[in-house]
Design a protein around this motif. Structure first.
Motif, PDB file in Angstrom:
ATOM      1  N   SER A   1       0.829  -1.211   0.000  1.00 27.24           N
ATOM      2  CA  SER A   1       0.000   0.000   0.000  1.00 27.24           C
ATOM      3  C   SER A   1       0.857   1.252   0.000  1.00 27.24           C
ATOM      4  O   SER A   1       0.596   2.219  -0.735  1.00 27.24           O
ATOM      5  N   GLU A   2       1.898   1.261   0.825  1.00 25.38           N
ATOM      6  CA  GLU A   2       2.768   2.430   0.924  1.00 25.38           C
ATOM      7  C   GLU A   2       3.565   2.640  -0.360  1.00 25.38           C
ATOM      8  O   GLU A   2       3.744   3.783  -0.813  1.00 25.38           O
ATOM      9  N   ALA A   3       4.042   1.548  -0.962  1.00 25.74           N
ATOM     10  CA  ALA A   3       4.797   1.672  -2.214  1.00 25.74           C
ATOM     11  C   ALA A   3       3.915   2.237  -3.320  1.00 25.74           C
ATOM     12  O   ALA A   3       4.336   3.116  -4.085  1.00 25.74           O
ATOM     13  N   LEU A   4       2.686   1.746  -3.417  1.00 22.49           N
ATOM     14  CA  LEU A   4       1.773   2.257  -4.449  1.00 22.49           C
ATOM     15  C   LEU A   4       1.479   3.734  -4.229  1.00 22.49           C
ATOM     16  O   LEU A   4       1.512   4.536  -5.181  1.00 22.49           O
ATOM     17  N   ALA A   5       1.188   4.111  -2.982  1.00 21.79           N
ATOM     18  CA  ALA A   5       0.875   5.515  -2.693  1.00 21.79           C
ATOM     19  C   ALA A   5       2.046   6.421  -3.039  1.00 21.79           C
ATOM     20  O   ALA A   5       1.873   7.496  -3.624  1.00 21.79           O
ATOM     21  N   GLU A   6       3.272   5.985  -2.719  1.00 17.79           N
ATOM     22  CA  GLU A   6       4.438   6.810  -3.015  1.00 17.79           C
ATOM     23  C   GLU A   6       4.681   6.886  -4.524  1.00 17.79           C
ATOM     24  O   GLU A   6       5.041   7.942  -5.051  1.00 17.79           O
ATOM     25  N   ALA A   7       4.469   5.783  -5.221  1.00 20.14           N
ATOM     26  CA  ALA A   7       4.649   5.789  -6.675  1.00 20.14           C
ATOM     27  C   ALA A   7       3.647   6.706  -7.356  1.00 20.14           C
ATOM     28  O   ALA A   7       3.962   7.367  -8.359  1.00 20.14           O
ATOM     29  N   LEU A   8       2.439   6.763  -6.816  1.00 17.71           N
ATOM     30  CA  LEU A   8       1.408   7.623  -7.404  1.00 17.71           C
ATOM     31  C   LEU A   8       1.718   9.113  -7.208  1.00 17.71           C
ATOM     32  O   LEU A   8       1.229   9.947  -7.972  1.00 17.71           O
ATOM     33  N   GLU A   9       2.527   9.445  -6.207  1.00 19.95           N
ATOM     34  CA  GLU A   9       2.887  10.853  -5.997  1.00 19.95           C
ATOM     35  C   GLU A   9       3.651  11.404  -7.199  1.00 19.95           C
ATOM     36  O   GLU A   9       3.484  12.573  -7.576  1.00 19.95           O
ATOM     37  N   SER A  10       4.510  10.581  -7.807  1.00 16.33           N
ATOM     38  CA  SER A  10       5.272  11.035  -8.975  1.00 16.33           C
ATOM     39  C   SER A  10       4.638  10.608 -10.296  1.00 16.33           C
ATOM     40  O   SER A  10       5.105  10.998 -11.364  1.00 16.33           O
ATOM     41  N   ASN A  11       3.584   9.800 -10.213  1.00 17.80           N
ATOM     42  CA  ASN A  11       2.836   9.374 -11.400  1.00 17.80           C
ATOM     43  C   ASN A  11       1.350   9.533 -11.111  1.00 17.80           C
ATOM     44  O   ASN A  11       0.633   8.545 -10.907  1.00 17.80           O
ATOM     45  N   PRO A  12       0.843  10.758 -11.052  1.00 14.88           N
ATOM     46  CA  PRO A  12      -0.555  10.965 -10.640  1.00 14.88           C
ATOM     47  C   PRO A  12      -1.536  10.417 -11.691  1.00 14.88           C
ATOM     48  O   PRO A  12      -1.734  11.007 -12.747  1.00 14.88           O
ATOM     49  N   LEU A  13      -2.082   9.264 -11.384  1.00 14.20           N
ATOM     50  CA  LEU A  13      -2.981   8.581 -12.299  1.00 14.20           C
ATOM     51  C   LEU A  13      -4.227   8.136 -11.546  1.00 14.20           C
ATOM     52  O   LEU A  13      -4.183   7.889 -10.331  1.00 14.20           O
ATOM     53  N   ARG A  14      -5.311   7.985 -12.268  1.00 14.28           N
ATOM     54  CA  ARG A  14      -6.514   7.404 -11.695  1.00 14.28           C
ATOM     55  C   ARG A  14      -6.568   5.940 -12.117  1.00 14.28           C
ATOM     56  O   ARG A  14      -6.757   5.625 -13.286  1.00 14.28           O
ATOM     57  N   LEU A  15      -6.371   5.052 -11.159  1.00 14.21           N
ATOM     58  CA  LEU A  15      -6.279   3.629 -11.455  1.00 14.21           C
ATOM     59  C   LEU A  15      -7.659   2.982 -11.549  1.00 14.21           C
ATOM     60  O   LEU A  15      -8.567   3.325 -10.797  1.00 14.21           O
TER      61      LEU A  15
END
Length: 393
Positions: free
Chosen positions: A84-98
């Motif tokens: 969960s933490e890895a995904l959240a951090e990755a989304l900070e630099s790749n703002p996408l709607r999954l």
């Protein structure tokens, strides 16, 4: 079968090296004129090392002779937090709607060949990481637990990356071999203009696993960065040659391997052999690196060369081992005489560290649309099956 739609899918992977979590963001679309296989575009990726204590716990759990049930339960939930933490951090630099997540989980035991247990023969596999936590924290459905469905129809539950290899890399005029160098080495062979039934895939033996374990024991480092330590050493060829006579390397595909074959006990015996041969610590790393390179070349020459020899062959390397320049040089020396052109998956638009995570994004997409994700000629399954389980929000 559900009508195909375009989706933004995250793939999350932590492999047998247990060095961390890779996240890949993909856009997957129905392919015009070829409804059997979708098109995949990599949108971004990120990697996150495990905290040292978590990595120690994962390694201790893998193939453990004995471990407390409470420890496994806690580790399952802790990994759910880590994903969960890895995904959240990755989304900070790749703002996408999954729209969807595919998460492989962490393998702690994989026994592809049936063995006797409590009066019955059975194969088994276990990937942990609490997916309810990942689904809740992300607000997105999660597909996980991909391997069992293949195994219950006679497959090895691996390799599952060949679907991605087929979708991205098949070529009308060139043969291609996709070699992943994670903890374990595995390849997918695609003859020119291959049909799915012509795909061959199997584990070649140790990738980085033995090198990493020896680096930790001998140098207190997690891996051989850039292959610099191995470059300083001398290969103890007699040790490599003896190891390559072991039964695993001669066994015909499909076949899989893991820490059960190349874990701590194997590494301890390998280190003993190197010391007996008079090798220094640097020689031991060089010899472990040569073992990986020569086992890959042996797999190709024994099981694939005749299938691929009529066309040019691109030998495309991915995984953490693609960053080990000494390993790549050894591979080049072994494979170029066999007619192979060695290159990195980066050269074809897919960064080496993103490939496996992207594969599980694609598998999640297929599962969501109720389509099979295994390739029976690669896993040994008797038929294609829908893989995985879906955890809804």
């Amino acid at each position: 079968m559900t009508a195909l739609t375009s989706m933004t899918v995250a793939g999350i992977m932590s492999g047998t090296s247990a060095d961390g979590i890779d996240v890949a963001f993909t856009r997957i679309n129905p392919r015009a004129g070829d409804p059997a296989f979708p098109a995949l575009e990599l949108l971004g990726h990120a990697g996150f090392p495990f905290p040292p204590a978590l990595r120690r716990a994962v390694l201790a759990a893998m193939n453990a002779e004995a471990i407390a049930t409470a420890e496994l339960a806690r580790l399952n939930w802790r990994l759910g937090q880590a994903y969960s933490e890895a995904l959240a951090e990755a989304l900070e630099s790749n703002p996408l709607r999954l729209d969807l997540i595919g998460c492989h989980g962490q393998t702690i035991y994989h026994q592809a060949t049936p063995a006797r247990y409590l009066g019955r023969d059975a194969a088994c596999t276990w990937q942990i990481g609490e997916m309810a936590m990942l689904a809740e924290n992300s607000g997105v459905p999660v597909v996980s637990n991909f391997r069992p469905a293949d195994m219950v129809v006679g497959g090895q539950g691996a390799p599952l990356v060949p679907l991605l290899d087929y979708v991205l890399f098949r070529h009308p005029a060139r043969g291609r071999v996709l070699q992943n160098l994670g903890g374990i080495g595995n390849l997918t062979a695609l003859p020119a203009n291959a049909a799915p039934s012509q795909v061959v895939a199997f584990d070649t033996g140790p990738g980085n696993m033995v090198i990493d374990q020896l680096m930790q024991q001998l140098f207190g480092k997690p891996f051989d960065r850039g292959g610099k330590t191995g470059k300083r050493g001398k290969v103890l060829q007699a040790v490599v040659s003896n190891r390559l006579r072991e039964a695993f390397f001669a066994a015909r595909p499909p076949k899989t391997a893991g820490r059960e074959q190349f874990g701590g006990a194997y590494t301890a015996h390998f280190l003993k052999s190197c010391r007996k041969a008079g090798g220094s610590p640097e020689d031991t790393i060089a010899t472990a690196t040569a073992l990986t390179a020569e086992s890959v070349a042996l797999a190709y020459s024994t099981f694939l060369a005749k299938k691929m020899q009529l066309t040019p062959v691109d030998f495309i390397v991915s995984g953490g081992g693609a960053r080990n320049l000494t390993l790549l040089q050894m591979l080049r020396q072994q494979l170029e005489p066999l007619g192979c052109n060695l290159q990195a998956s980066d050269d074809l638009g897919l960064p080496a560290e993103a490939k496996e995570a992207a594969a599980f994004a694609l598998l999640a997409y297929e599962t969501w649309h109720r389509r099979p994700g295994n390739i029976p000629s690669a896993t040994g399954a008797v038929r294609p099956v829908i893989l995985g389980q879906i955890t809804h929000v």
